[in-house]
Write a protein that holds these residues in place. Structure first.
Motif, PDB file in Angstrom:
ATOM      1  N   MET A 283       0.846  -1.200   0.000  1.00 19.49           N
ATOM      2  CA  MET A 283       0.000   0.000   0.000  1.00 19.49           C
ATOM      3  C   MET A 283       0.880   1.249   0.000  1.00 19.49           C
ATOM      4  O   MET A 283       1.983   1.228   0.537  1.00 19.49           O
TER       5      MET A 283
ATOM      6  N   LEU B  10      -0.104   6.652   3.178  1.00 18.41           N
ATOM      7  CA  LEU B  10      -1.441   6.482   3.744  1.00 18.41           C
ATOM      8  C   LEU B  10      -1.360   5.934   5.173  1.00 18.41           C
ATOM      9  O   LEU B  10      -0.511   5.087   5.459  1.00 18.41           O
TER      10      LEU B  10
ATOM     11  N   GLN C 271      -1.830   3.596   8.116  1.00 17.09           N
ATOM     12  CA  GLN C 271      -2.137   2.169   8.005  1.00 17.09           C
ATOM     13  C   GLN C 271      -1.857   1.355   9.243  1.00 17.09           C
ATOM     14  O   GLN C 271      -1.086   1.763  10.112  1.00 17.09           O
TER      15      GLN C 271
ATOM     16  N   CYS D  58      -5.654   0.462   5.223  1.00 12.99           N
ATOM     17  CA  CYS D  58      -5.790   1.901   5.413  1.00 12.99           C
ATOM     18  C   CYS D  58      -6.769   2.147   6.565  1.00 12.99           C
ATOM     19  O   CYS D  58      -7.792   1.488   6.679  1.00 12.99           O
ATOM     20  N   LYS D  59      -6.431   3.121   7.412  1.00 14.03           N
ATOM     21  CA  LYS D  59      -7.256   3.382   8.601  1.00 14.03           C
ATOM     22  C   LYS D  59      -8.461   4.283   8.317  1.00 14.03           C
ATOM     23  O   LYS D  59      -9.295   4.479   9.191  1.00 14.03           O
ATOM     24  N   TRP D  60      -8.513   4.852   7.138  1.00 16.89           N
ATOM     25  CA  TRP D  60      -9.596   5.789   6.845  1.00 16.89           C
ATOM     26  C   TRP D  60     -10.979   5.141   6.823  1.00 16.89           C
ATOM     27  O   TRP D  60     -11.119   3.977   6.469  1.00 16.89           O
TER      28      TRP D  60
ATOM     29  N   THR E  83     -11.855   7.875   2.272  1.00 20.71           N
ATOM     30  CA  THR E  83     -11.478   6.966   1.186  1.00 20.71           C
ATOM     31  C   THR E  83     -12.038   7.469  -0.144  1.00 20.71           C
ATOM     32  O   THR E  83     -11.339   7.525  -1.153  1.00 20.71           O
TER      33      THR E  83
ATOM     34  N   LEU F 283      -4.122   0.720  -2.423  1.00 20.66           N
ATOM     35  CA  LEU F 283      -4.991   0.990  -1.276  1.00 20.66           C
ATOM     36  C   LEU F 283      -5.706  -0.302  -0.885  1.00 20.66           C
ATOM     37  O   LEU F 283      -6.275  -0.986  -1.743  1.00 20.66           O
TER      38      LEU F 283
END
Ligand code: UDP
Length: 249
Positions: A1, A5, A7, A16-18, A23, A65
């Motif tokens: 990834m 970003l 993570q 990914c923590k979003w 996103t 991602l």
């Protein structure tokens, strides 16, 4: 990834923590810049596949991602002490991106599922997102020898979004193999989503999703899935055993 970003790693698979909103905002920018992205919506079954198959782990690591699809991935991130914001389900992400595409006049290519299913998916999506241009449609039952023809079809269609609905073991390696030639801003495997959009399968109702029991609903609808689900308890035990080590990374 992509390293910039935020993570968390679950057994070496970066997530990914979003949440959904960030996103979608990030991918909207990717489309505007025409910056190619492979997006993987990963669940514990795929994490366990990566644990067992180094080639699959590499594909997950090299995707641009990886989003946490599946309640188990969200739960594991909490156990590691680096929680993701929320579940980002592939099915929901597809619809969110189509909604933005409808506002901005993007184009989409649908690749996968049986011929009548992908046609019906196109019809349903056209009805819901009338401003999206449908740049191409193709079913997912083609042989490796036909890859070239499929790639050429996508290249000449130049879509903003490419959704690939083939089996999980197939769609992510396929996108990974050809992503540099396809160069579509959003290239994402969506598994059984076309079957749901076309009305062949039902998505779990909200209460199941809220109780984190979407997997149970899918199992009841498609009992043949039970075999691959046997890895879920193994995943849970492995997270509990190894969470302290993962916290240190
Ligand atoms: N599929 C496809 N080509 C194939 C195998 C499967 O297009 O060679 C489609 C299938 O019709 C379904 C989707 O991929 O629409 C997901 O299939 P399945 O539920 O078997 O995959 P998984 O749950 O492993 O993602």
């Amino acid at each position: 990834m992509r390293s910039e970003l935020p993570q968390v790693r679950i057994f070496d698979v970066p997530f990914c923590k979003w949440g959904m909103e960030q996103t979608v905002a990030y991918l909207t920018e990717a489309v505007q810049k025409r910056d190619p992205h492979q997006i993987i919506t990963a669940n514990p079954i795929m994490i366990m596949e990566a644990v067992e198959k180094p080639a699959f782990l590499r594909i997950m690591q090299q995707a641009d991602l990886v989003v946490p699809d599946g309640a188990g991935a969200v739960w594991a991130s909490q156990k590691i002490g680096q929680p993701v914001a929320e579940r980002v389900a592939g099915f929901d992400l597809l619809h969110e991106l189509m909604q933005v595409g409808n506002d901005k006049g993007w184009s989409v290519f649908l690749l996968g599922a049986a011929p009548e299913i992908v046609m019906e998916t196109e019809r349903k999506l056209k009805e819901k997102y009338p401003n999206v241009r449908f740049a191409g449609v193709r079913d997912g039952y083609f042989k490796d020898e036909q890859d070239e023809a499929v790639i050429e079809q996508i290249q000449s269609a130049k879509p903003d979004l490419l959704f690939v609905a083939r089996a999980a073991a197939n769609q992510e390696p396929w996108i990974a193999k050809y992503k540099s030639r396809l160069a579509v801003p959003v290239m994402m495997g969506v598994g059984g989503s076309f079957d749901v959009i076309a009305g062949k399968l039902k998505r779990a109702p909200k209460p199941f999703q809220r109780l984190r029991l979407e997997w149970l609903y899918r199992l009841l609808q498609e009992p043949k899935r039970y075999k691959r689900m046997l890895v879920l308890p193994k995943f849970a035990v492995k997270v509990i055993r190894e969470k302290e080590n993962m916290k240190k990374q």
